[in-house]
Design a protein around this motif. Structure first.
Motif, PDB file in Angstrom:
ATOM      1  N   PRO A  12     118.217  86.030  48.984  1.00 20.49           N
ATOM      2  CA  PRO A  12     118.478  85.248  50.195  1.00 20.49           C
ATOM      3  C   PRO A  12     117.493  84.079  50.322  1.00 20.49           C
ATOM      4  O   PRO A  12     116.304  84.233  50.080  1.00 20.49           O
ATOM      5  CB  PRO A  12     118.268  86.276  51.311  1.00 20.49           C
ATOM      6  N   GLN A  13     118.025  82.928  50.662  1.00 21.15           N
ATOM      7  CA  GLN A  13     117.199  81.744  50.865  1.00 21.15           C
ATOM      8  C   GLN A  13     117.681  80.997  52.094  1.00 21.15           C
ATOM      9  O   GLN A  13     118.858  81.083  52.474  1.00 21.15           O
ATOM     10  CB  GLN A  13     117.274  80.816  49.642  1.00 21.15           C
ATOM     11  N   GLU A  14     116.780  80.240  52.697  1.00 20.45           N
ATOM     12  CA  GLU A  14     117.177  79.431  53.851  1.00 20.45           C
ATOM     13  C   GLU A  14     118.189  78.374  53.426  1.00 20.45           C
ATOM     14  O   GLU A  14     119.114  78.043  54.169  1.00 20.45           O
ATOM     15  CB  GLU A  14     115.956  78.760  54.481  1.00 20.45           C
ATOM     16  N   MET A  55     123.878  66.073  51.132  1.00 19.91           N
ATOM     17  CA  MET A  55     123.960  65.600  49.754  1.00 19.91           C
ATOM     18  C   MET A  55     123.130  64.337  49.622  1.00 19.91           C
ATOM     19  O   MET A  55     123.276  63.400  50.410  1.00 19.91           O
ATOM     20  CB  MET A  55     125.408  65.322  49.344  1.00 19.91           C
ATOM     21  N   THR A  56     122.249  64.314  48.628  1.00 23.24           N
ATOM     22  CA  THR A  56     121.451  63.130  48.351  1.00 23.24           C
ATOM     23  C   THR A  56     121.976  62.485  47.068  1.00 23.24           C
ATOM     24  O   THR A  56     123.050  62.841  46.576  1.00 23.24           O
ATOM     25  CB  THR A  56     119.966  63.503  48.185  1.00 23.24           C
ATOM     26  N   GLU A  57     121.225  61.590  46.491  1.00 19.19           N
ATOM     27  CA  GLU A  57     121.644  60.931  45.256  1.00 19.19           C
ATOM     28  C   GLU A  57     121.575  61.852  44.045  1.00 19.19           C
ATOM     29  O   GLU A  57     122.205  61.593  43.021  1.00 19.19           O
ATOM     30  CB  GLU A  57     120.779  59.696  45.000  1.00 19.19           C
ATOM     31  N   LYS A  58     120.823  62.941  44.139  1.00 16.69           N
ATOM     32  CA  LYS A  58     120.648  63.823  42.985  1.00 16.69           C
ATOM     33  C   LYS A  58     120.831  65.303  43.294  1.00 16.69           C
ATOM     34  O   LYS A  58     120.925  66.122  42.379  1.00 16.69           O
ATOM     35  CB  LYS A  58     119.255  63.618  42.371  1.00 16.69           C
ATOM     36  N   GLU A  59     120.859  65.671  44.564  1.00 21.35           N
ATOM     37  CA  GLU A  59     120.891  67.083  44.923  1.00 21.35           C
ATOM     38  C   GLU A  59     121.898  67.358  46.027  1.00 21.35           C
ATOM     39  O   GLU A  59     122.243  66.468  46.811  1.00 21.35           O
ATOM     40  CB  GLU A  59     119.505  67.548  45.398  1.00 21.35           C
ATOM     41  N   VAL A  60     122.360  68.609  46.037  1.00 16.97           N
ATOM     42  CA  VAL A  60     123.213  69.069  47.133  1.00 16.97           C
ATOM     43  C   VAL A  60     122.559  70.308  47.723  1.00 16.97           C
ATOM     44  O   VAL A  60     122.083  71.190  46.999  1.00 16.97           O
ATOM     45  CB  VAL A  60     124.654  69.379  46.648  1.00 16.97           C
ATOM     46  N   PHE A  61     122.520  70.373  49.050  1.00 16.85           N
ATOM     47  CA  PHE A  61     121.880  71.476  49.760  1.00 16.85           C
ATOM     48  C   PHE A  61     122.956  72.310  50.446  1.00 16.85           C
ATOM     49  O   PHE A  61     123.890  71.768  51.052  1.00 16.85           O
ATOM     50  CB  PHE A  61     120.888  70.934  50.795  1.00 16.85           C
ATOM     51  N   LEU A  62     122.787  73.647  50.349  1.00 22.76           N
ATOM     52  CA  LEU A  62     123.797  74.548  50.890  1.00 22.76           C
ATOM     53  C   LEU A  62     123.129  75.713  51.604  1.00 22.76           C
ATOM     54  O   LEU A  62     121.997  76.086  51.306  1.00 22.76           O
ATOM     55  CB  LEU A  62     124.700  75.113  49.779  1.00 22.76           C
ATOM     56  N   ILE A  63     123.870  76.313  52.542  1.00 23.08           N
ATOM     57  CA  ILE A  63     123.409  77.528  53.204  1.00 23.08           C
ATOM     58  C   ILE A  63     124.449  78.624  53.006  1.00 23.08           C
ATOM     59  O   ILE A  63     125.642  78.344  52.857  1.00 23.08           O
ATOM     60  CB  ILE A  63     123.178  77.313  54.718  1.00 23.08           C
ATOM     61  N   GLU A  64     123.990  79.864  52.985  1.00 24.12           N
ATOM     62  CA  GLU A  64     124.900  80.998  52.807  1.00 24.12           C
ATOM     63  C   GLU A  64     125.699  81.240  54.088  1.00 24.12           C
ATOM     64  O   GLU A  64     125.147  81.253  55.189  1.00 24.12           O
ATOM     65  CB  GLU A  64     124.099  82.257  52.442  1.00 24.12           C
ATOM     66  N   VAL A  65     126.999  81.434  53.916  1.00 19.88           N
ATOM     67  CA  VAL A  65     127.886  81.725  55.039  1.00 19.88           C
ATOM     68  C   VAL A  65     128.292  83.189  55.032  1.00 19.88           C
ATOM     69  O   VAL A  65     128.318  83.858  56.068  1.00 19.88           O
ATOM     70  CB  VAL A  65     129.142  80.824  54.989  1.00 19.88           C
ATOM     71  N   ALA A  66     128.643  83.693  53.841  1.00 24.88           N
ATOM     72  CA  ALA A  66     129.071  85.092  53.722  1.00 24.88           C
ATOM     73  C   ALA A  66     128.986  85.505  52.267  1.00 24.88           C
ATOM     74  O   ALA A  66     128.932  84.666  51.371  1.00 24.88           O
ATOM     75  CB  ALA A  66     130.503  85.262  54.240  1.00 24.88           C
ATOM     76  N   LYS A  67     128.982  86.816  52.044  1.00 22.36           N
ATOM     77  CA  LYS A  67     129.033  87.335  50.679  1.00 22.36           C
ATOM     78  C   LYS A  67     130.482  87.599  50.291  1.00 22.36           C
ATOM     79  O   LYS A  67     131.299  87.992  51.128  1.00 22.36           O
ATOM     80  CB  LYS A  67     128.215  88.622  50.557  1.00 22.36           C
ATOM     81  N   GLU A  68     130.787  87.375  49.021  1.00 20.96           N
ATOM     82  CA  GLU A  68     132.117  87.693  48.519  1.00 20.96           C
ATOM     83  C   GLU A  68     132.238  89.213  48.433  1.00 20.96           C
ATOM     84  O   GLU A  68     131.405  89.876  47.830  1.00 20.96           O
ATOM     85  CB  GLU A  68     132.328  87.061  47.146  1.00 20.96           C
ATOM     86  N   SER A  69     133.282  89.763  49.037  1.00 21.39           N
ATOM     87  CA  SER A  69     133.394  91.218  49.142  1.00 21.39           C
ATOM     88  C   SER A  69     134.246  91.847  48.051  1.00 21.39           C
ATOM     89  O   SER A  69     134.097  93.030  47.741  1.00 21.39           O
ATOM     90  CB  SER A  69     133.977  91.600  50.509  1.00 21.39           C
ATOM     91  N   VAL A  70     135.141  91.084  47.440  1.00 18.08           N
ATOM     92  CA  VAL A  70     136.052  91.644  46.447  1.00 18.08           C
ATOM     93  C   VAL A  70     135.384  91.686  45.075  1.00 18.08           C
ATOM     94  O   VAL A  70     134.826  90.689  44.614  1.00 18.08           O
ATOM     95  CB  VAL A  70     137.356  90.814  46.363  1.00 18.08           C
TER      96      VAL A  70
END
Length: 254
Positions: A12-14, A55-70
């Motif tokens: 888990p990460q922020e 999104m910057t010129e070189k990176e994309v930042f994301l946050i966790e929404v949910a875990k895949e359950s299947v």
């Protein structure tokens, strides 16, 4: 929703940061933006739904929404070992085998193999096949990308046999003789996590000498139905049979 594989275990990460090829695909190919969702699949078979926050010129930042359950992976780890076939048949085996749940792929120079690759060509071909496996894993929403290994010698392949719990040999002579029980018995009895190596010959099949060696190593000869299948078709038959027994049939028995 697009799927991206990360070569690291889940923790888990922020926020998660992607760059390089994954960033390029999100930003330049898919034209994604903030609020878009993607899957992030980690190398320990955990996948999450993540939302792009920036999104910057070189990176994309994301946050966790949910875990895949299947669960998308076969309960047993089935490695497909193919004696080097002609043309692009190995491409087909890797692509379709990945879609059907193969854990890994091994290519080796069987006695009947016509293909001869030097180290440079083998490395280039392995890189191509790894890319095919990744794209097929993304398309079929796998939780792992199968590893592809191309071996230089048959001796090198033989040395790897002890890494598996079950050794299955798809042998056309067994099919001709009507053998139809061994594959069923194995699939009905294996425990989750069992490492299965399924060996297939190239065009022309496996030689009697090769088959004898596999049997000495504990290999189990099995027929794949009453018809004789091509070298690129036989692995797909076995994986389909495994999926039916280990996933569809098992779900009905719960």
């Amino acid at each position: 929703m697009q799927r991206y594989f990360l070569d690291e275990p889940y923790r888990p990460q922020e926020r998660y940061v992607l760059e390089g090829e994954a960033y390029h695909h999100m930003a330049r190919v898919m034209r994604m933006a903030a609020k878009d969702h993607v899957y992030l699949a980690f190398n320990d078979q955990i996948a999450i739904v993540a939302e792009i926050t920036e999104m910057t010129e070189k990176e994309v930042f994301l946050i966790e929404v949910a875990k895949e359950s299947v669960q998308k992976e076969l309960p047993c780890n089935i490695t497909i070992a193919s004696g080097y076939p002609k043309g692009d048949k190995l491409d087909w085996i890797v692509q379709k085998g990945t879609e059907l749940g193969a854990h890994a792929f091994v290519g080796f120079p069987a006695a009947a193999s016509v293909v001869k690759w030097d180290a440079k060509k083998r490395k280039k071909r392995q890189e191509r096949l790894a890319k095919i496996a990744q794209e097929a894993a993304e398309q079929s929403h796998r939780q792992v990308v199968p590893q592809v290994t191309l071996m230089e010698t048959e001796k090198e392949f033989y040395a790897s046999l002890t890494s598996y719990d079950v050794l299955l040999i798809a042998y056309e002579e067994s099919a001709k003789q009507g053998e139809a029980a061994n594959l069923v018995k194995i699939l009905q009895s294996v425990m989750p996590g069992t490492r299965i190596l399924a060996v297939f010959g190239p065009e022309g099949g496996l030689s009697a000498k090769e088959v004898a060696y596999f049997e000495e190593q504990g290999g189990i000869l099995c027929g794949l139905g009453p018809r004789i299948l091509r070298t690129e078709t036989a692995p797909l038959y076995l994986l389909s049979a495994a999926s039916f027994q280990l996933e569809l049939q098992a779900s009905q028995e719960k």
